[in-house]
Design an enzyme around this catalytic site. Structure first.
Site, short mmCIF file in Angstrom:
data_model
loop_
_atom_site.label_atom_id
_atom_site.label_comp_id
_atom_site.label_asym_id
_atom_site.label_seq_id
_atom_site.Cartn_x
_atom_site.Cartn_y
_atom_site.Cartn_z
N PRO A 148 0.83 -1.21 0.00
CA PRO A 148 0.00 0.00 0.00
C PRO A 148 0.86 1.26 0.00
O PRO A 148 1.82 1.38 0.76
CB PRO A 148 -0.81 -0.13 1.29
CG PRO A 148 -0.74 -1.57 1.67
CD PRO A 148 0.59 -2.05 1.18
N GLU A 149 0.53 2.19 -0.89
CA GLU A 149 1.20 3.48 -0.95
C GLU A 149 0.13 4.57 -0.90
O GLU A 149 -1.01 4.30 -0.50
CB GLU A 149 2.06 3.56 -2.20
CG GLU A 149 3.18 2.51 -2.20
CD GLU A 149 4.06 2.54 -3.45
OE1 GLU A 149 3.99 3.53 -4.20
OE2 GLU A 149 4.79 1.56 -3.67
N LYS A 183 1.50 8.19 3.20
CA LYS A 183 1.48 6.78 3.57
C LYS A 183 0.91 6.54 4.95
O LYS A 183 1.14 5.49 5.55
CB LYS A 183 2.90 6.21 3.51
CG LYS A 183 3.40 5.93 2.10
CD LYS A 183 4.67 5.10 2.15
CE LYS A 183 5.13 4.72 0.76
NZ LYS A 183 6.32 3.84 0.81
#
Length: 335
Positions: free
Chosen positions: A23-24, A75
């Site tokens: 995940p970014e 993030k």
């Protein structure tokens, strides 16, 4: 109302999926939208549960009725637990900041069908079917911190704070971080908060930027440009640059008539002007027409009647018949 037993998840491919990517920024942004939409009409209550295997801190929060909302920045994702008026015990809101690591995501599931690796759980209050909002993290690299403060040293969000993000990068181009190749500089969260491995690869590929080009060389040209202006990083081929055809470029005044055919023999009058000798029937090339020149005067030949002109105003080709055998070659006589 949500249908069950389908799982609602903030992960686009689901945890554990082979194509699941780290995940970014965009994934965190989508996760915040998921939480806000899935939990907008839900009332949560009771304690917050943490799995015994997680090394993250306990969440000392208990309320008979509270709402959950989310906000993403780069993030990180901030989850806010807000007690409703009259909820017991009386207390203020609590905020948690999550970093998803490699496999973090949120899922909303029935409380009796918790997914594996649900390391933090928020339960809905009665009445109605009991649901659980779970932070699921298979590899346990995700983190949460109490207090709701964003991690220090991270730059503005690329998605929600673009003007501040751009100013932060261009104002600090003298920093030694921009001495490195652009592929390395894009991972510096002080300037590119939310950019990770897959995003930097997509950015450099789509903009056709050599990954080992010096970061300052790539970015310094943007200092003289305003946001929104197409700059040196704009992808090629965005606008059609087809050349106009010659006919479209040439105006009416530029168009000229087609020149006469080069194999067309000049008329008698033009030959006279040029001082050229007239061609006799024997001198004309084979296959040429013996039609009289309309500009030449019509003189009736001896022993022949003069033909009447056609009613249409155009002269018909006249055939010449020799009354006596001619000493000239056969092909020059009219057929």
């Amino acid at each position: 109302m949500h249908t069950w037993p389908n799982l609602l998840s903030s992960s686009p491919t689901g945890p554990g999926h082979p194509s699941h990517r780290m995940p970014e920024g965009p994934e965190l942004h989508l996760a915040s939208h998921f939480v806000n939409e899935a939990c907008s009409e839900l009332v949560f209550g009771g304690c917050v549960e943490k799995s015994p295997v997680s090394r993250n801190p306990e969440v000392p929060f208990e309320s008979s009725a509270y709402h959950i909302s989310a906000l993403a920045r780069g993030k990180e994702l901030r989850l806010t637990l807000s007690p409703l008026p009259g909820a017991q015990p009386p207390r203020g809101p609590l905020a948690l900041v999550f970093r998803f690591g490699m496999t973090g995501s949120f899922q909303l599931v029935p409380s009796d069908a918790l997914p594996p690796h649900a390391h933090l759980r928020f339960y809905t209050a009665p009445p109605g079917p009991r649901l659980a909002l779970c932070f699921v993290d298979i590899r346990r690299f995700g983190r949460w911190d109490l207090g709701g403060k964003w991690q220090p040293g991270r730059g503005p969000c690329v998605l929600l704070e673009y003007e501040q993000f751009r100013e932060n990068v261009l104002r600090n181009l003298a920093d030694k971080a921009f001495d490195r190749p652009i592929c390395e500089a894009l991972l510096d969260q002080r300037f590119f908060n939310g950019i990770g491995n897959y995003l930097r690869a997509e950015i450099l590929y789509r903009l056709r930027i050599p990954p080992f080009e010096k970061a300052r060389t790539v970015l310094e040209a943007l200092q003289q440009r305003r946001p929104g202006d197409p700059g040196p990083l704009a992808p090629k081929g965005g606008k059609s640059r087809k050349k106009k055809s010659k006919g479209a470029q040439r105006g009416p005044e530029d168009q000229v008539e087609n020149p006469p055919s080069p194999n067309k023999a000049p008329s008698r009058t033009r030959r006279a002007r040029r001082g050229l000798p007239e061609q006799t029937a024997a001198q004309q090339p084979e296959g040429t027409s013996l039609q009289r020149d309309p500009e030449a005067p019509c003189v009736p030949e001896k022993g022949k009647r003069r033909r009447q002109p056609a009613t249409s105003g155009r002269r018909r080709p006249q055939k010449i018949k020799a009354d006596t055998p001619s000493s000239e070659p056969e092909e020059t006589s009219a057929s």
